[in-house]
Each structure stands twice: as structure tokens, then as C-alpha cells.
Write a protein that holds these residues in place. Structure first.
Motif, short mmCIF file in Angstrom:
data_model
loop_
_atom_site.label_atom_id
_atom_site.label_comp_id
_atom_site.label_asym_id
_atom_site.label_seq_id
_atom_site.Cartn_x
_atom_site.Cartn_y
_atom_site.Cartn_z
N UNK A 152 0.86 -1.19 0.00
CA UNK A 152 0.00 0.00 0.00
C UNK A 152 0.89 1.23 0.00
N UNK A 153 0.29 2.37 -0.32
CA UNK A 153 1.03 3.62 -0.38
C UNK A 153 0.40 4.65 0.55
N UNK A 154 1.25 5.45 1.19
CA UNK A 154 0.77 6.57 1.98
C UNK A 154 1.63 7.78 1.65
N UNK A 155 1.03 8.97 1.75
CA UNK A 155 1.83 10.18 1.54
C UNK A 155 2.66 10.43 2.79
N UNK A 156 3.85 10.99 2.59
CA UNK A 156 4.75 11.22 3.71
C UNK A 156 5.41 12.58 3.63
N UNK A 157 6.20 12.86 4.65
CA UNK A 157 6.85 14.15 4.81
C UNK A 157 6.54 14.65 6.20
N UNK A 158 7.57 15.05 6.95
CA UNK A 158 7.38 15.37 8.36
C UNK A 158 6.39 16.52 8.57
N UNK A 159 6.48 17.55 7.74
CA UNK A 159 5.55 18.67 7.87
C UNK A 159 4.13 18.29 7.52
N UNK A 160 3.99 17.43 6.52
CA UNK A 160 2.65 16.94 6.13
C UNK A 160 2.05 16.14 7.27
N UNK A 161 2.85 15.24 7.85
CA UNK A 161 2.35 14.43 8.98
C UNK A 161 1.90 15.33 10.13
N UNK A 162 2.73 16.31 10.48
CA UNK A 162 2.37 17.21 11.57
C UNK A 162 1.11 18.01 11.24
N UNK A 163 1.01 18.44 9.98
CA UNK A 163 -0.17 19.19 9.55
C UNK A 163 -1.44 18.38 9.67
N UNK A 164 -1.37 17.09 9.35
CA UNK A 164 -2.55 16.23 9.43
C UNK A 164 -2.99 16.05 10.88
N UNK A 165 -2.04 15.84 11.78
CA UNK A 165 -2.38 15.73 13.20
C UNK A 165 -3.02 17.02 13.70
N UNK A 166 -2.46 18.16 13.34
CA UNK A 166 -3.03 19.44 13.76
C UNK A 166 -4.42 19.65 13.18
N UNK A 167 -4.62 19.22 11.95
CA UNK A 167 -5.95 19.29 11.36
C UNK A 167 -6.91 18.38 12.12
N UNK A 168 -6.44 17.18 12.48
CA UNK A 168 -7.28 16.26 13.25
C UNK A 168 -7.67 16.85 14.59
N UNK A 169 -6.80 17.67 15.15
CA UNK A 169 -7.08 18.34 16.43
C UNK A 169 -7.87 19.63 16.25
N UNK A 170 -8.25 19.92 15.01
CA UNK A 170 -9.10 21.06 14.66
C UNK A 170 -8.40 22.40 14.88
N UNK A 171 -7.08 22.43 14.68
CA UNK A 171 -6.33 23.68 14.72
C UNK A 171 -6.35 24.32 13.34
N UNK A 172 -6.13 25.63 13.29
CA UNK A 172 -6.04 26.34 12.02
C UNK A 172 -4.64 26.13 11.45
N UNK A 173 -4.52 25.28 10.45
CA UNK A 173 -3.22 24.90 9.92
C UNK A 173 -3.24 24.91 8.40
#
Length: 312
Positions: free
Chosen positions: A33-54
Motif C-alpha cells: 500500500x502507499x501513503x503520503x509522507x513528509x514530516x511537515x505533512x504528517x504534523x499538519x494532518x495531526x493538527x488538522x485532526x485536532x481542529x487547529x487552524x493549519x
């Protein structure tokens, strides 16, 4: 607003097998399987999941951008990436399910065009405002000079935004000149950056000396990630906090450090106490290791109060 930058994103192609891989012969595997990666992308997704403005930003290759763009749209991640001619790199991760070993083949990807990098710099210059939080994280793609984070940091400081960096070696040494609010290394990265011999059994006094070196070079606060041993937070007032870990079944370690940093940024963004901020950091990192990809908000919130914080 929070901005997470990724200057060397990747597509992680995961290959699952229960047999030992042998060179020079045909090997077979069970699944992929494939997933998108990149440290900033990963952090951005977590922040989005936490409902922060990112806003997740950076540079992508134009020839295989769709995997990223489709995922951003699917999860509703606010993004503003700049397209570079060529392909975003693909990293092959071969996971042996029986021996629990992982072999990686990491790609190089596109050669960065200077005009694309300039577009990104102009975007930051035009949009950054006082007290915004900017995360500079990870390696940089080919064609980008090792002083890029320092150049971005100068701009961030001019805008009176908050600079956070997760990098190592020359990238980190350069950005330290601009006195980042927070860096998040592990012990191996510190040793590599400071040209020290790594020892997995460093004592606290030895660690304190290394952290002091980083702070003398410009780091204001340091969040030291130590994997299963938890983490230590060293602030600019000489306080040290010991951060515990969440308990659960390890499923996936990819993105755990990025998630941890995102949790800290979330606490900073919400103006939480340092204790609560560190709880969120550890909860985000732990929740990601207990899930197949990056942790949802519900999983994170369940772990926050479980994290023990001790001032030492």
C-alpha cells in the motif's frame, strides 16, 4: 495560523512479506500500500485532526502530485503547495512480518527549481503574521541549499512569528543562529549535529551538557525525544520536565515523532500550560504508534490524562 513546511515530501510504498528478502533472486510478498509522507505533512494532518487552524505547504513534484492532492481533499487538509517539474520521491519500505525487520530504499526525487523555491518564500512573506506558528521540519530536496531554514527563519523572526524546527546536522546548525523557539531532536541527531559519539546509555548529566551546547548555539527550548523512554523538555529557564509515555500496542512507528511535535504545537496554539502541552505531545505520538497511519482526535484525547509529567 499554523504553517507546516515540507521541502522533501515522499510517497511511502509499504511492502509486506513474511519471508526473508534475498538479493539476486525473485522475491514474493503478500501485500502493499502507499501513503503520503513528509514530516511537515504528517504534523499538519495531526493538527488538522485536532481542529487547529493549519496550512500545510512546501514543494511537490508535478508528475505525481495527485496522490497528495487527492488525500488532502479526502481529509480536508488546508494546503498550499508549489509544483516543481519532476516527481516527488518514493521510499520503499519492506516490512518482514515474521522477523519484525524493516528494510528501506529511499528515493531522491526532483531537482528543485529556484523559481519554485522563490514562490514559496514569497508566499510566506505575504502571509505570515505576528504570533503565527511556523514549523520547519525534515530534510530538503535536491537543489536546495543547507541554509534554507536559516533564510526562512530570518523571515519568520522579522514577521514576529514563532519558529519551531525539527532538523539535524547542517540544517539545524544554521537555523540555530536565528534562535528558534523550539527544536525536537533525538539523541542520535544531537550527536550527529554536534559531532559527538553516540551512546544509547547516556546519563542525565551527559544529556544536560549536550542540551546546554544546543542552547548556547541558539535553541531556546528543546524537546528531546527518546522513543520508548519517553521524552525530556528543557526550557529556557533551566527547567527540565520528564514526560512519560502512553500504553498500548505498537502498530506503526512512522510519523510518531512528527505527531509528538504537532501535539506540542497544538498546546502552544491553544495557550495551554506547559504540563498540558507536553501531555498532548506525548499523547499524539503515542496515539499514532497505536494506529495504522496518523492518529485521529478521539484516540489522542483518550491518552492525554494518562501521560505523567514530572519536573526534575
Amino acid at each position: 495560523m499554523i504553517y507546516t513546511l515540507t521541502l522533501n515530501p515522499a510517497i511511502d510504498h509499504i511492502i509486506l512479506t513474511d519471508k526473508k528478502m534475498e538479493l539476486g533472486v525473485t522475491n514474493y510478498y503478500q501485500d502493499e500500500y502507499q501513503v503520503i509522507g513528509g514530516k511537515g505533512i504528517n504534523a499538519g494532518i495531526i493538527l488538522k485532526n485536532l481542529e487547529a487552524d493549519v496550512i500545510a505547504t512546501g514543494i511537490l513534484g508535478d508528475q505525481n502530485k495527485d496522490l497528495f492532492m487527492n488525500k488532502f481533499q479526502e481529509i480536508n487538509l488546508n494546503n498550499h503547495f508549489f509544483l516543481n517539474h519532476g516527481t516527488t520521491r518514493t521510499n520503499y519500505k519492506i516490512k518482514n512480518l515474521s522477523s519484525h525487520q524493516e528494510t528501506e530504499l529511499n528515493g531522491l526525487g526532483f531537482e528543485t527549481q529556484i523559481e519554485v523555491l522563490n514562490q514559496l518564500m514569497l508566499f510566506l512573506e505575504s502571509n505570515l503574521k505576528k504570533d503565527d506558528i511556523v514549523l520547519l521540519t525534515g530534510s530538503v530536496a535536491r537543489g536546495i541549499e543547507k541554509d534554507i531554514y536559516q533564510r526562512m527563519a530570518k523571515l519568520i523572526n522579522q514577521k514576529q512569528a514563532i519558529l519551531i524546527c525539527d532538523a539535524s546536522d547542517e540544517l539545524l546548525l544554521n537555523v540555530l543562529k536565528e534562535k528558534p523557539f523550539l527544536i525536537k531532536p533525538n539523541l542520535e541527531e544531537i550527536c550527529s549535529t554536534l559531532n559527538l559519539e553516540f551512546d544509547s546509555n547516556f546519563k542525565l548529566d551527559q544529556i544536560k551538557k549536550m542540551i546546554s551546547q544546543l542552547q548556547n548555539l541558539g535553541a531556546q527550548n528543546v524537546l528531546l525525544s527518546m522513543g520508548a523512554k519517553g521524552s525530556l523538555y528543557f526550557d529556557n529557564q533551566q527547567n527540565i520536565y520528564q514526560v512519560g509515555i502512553a500504553k498500548g500496542k505498537l502498530i506503526n512507528s512512522v510519523g510518531a515523532g512528527d505527531s509528538m511535535l504537532a501535539g506540542f504545537i497544538y498546546g502552544l496554539y491553544k495557550k495551554l500550560s506547559i504540563e498540558k502541552t507536553l501531555q498532548y505531545a506525548a499523547a499524539c505520538g503515542g496515539a499514532t504508534t497505536f494506529t495504522e497511519w496518523l492518529a485521529p482526535k478521539e484516540s489522542i484525547e483518550l491518552l492525554v490524562e494518562e501521560i505523567k509529567i514530572k519536573k526534575i
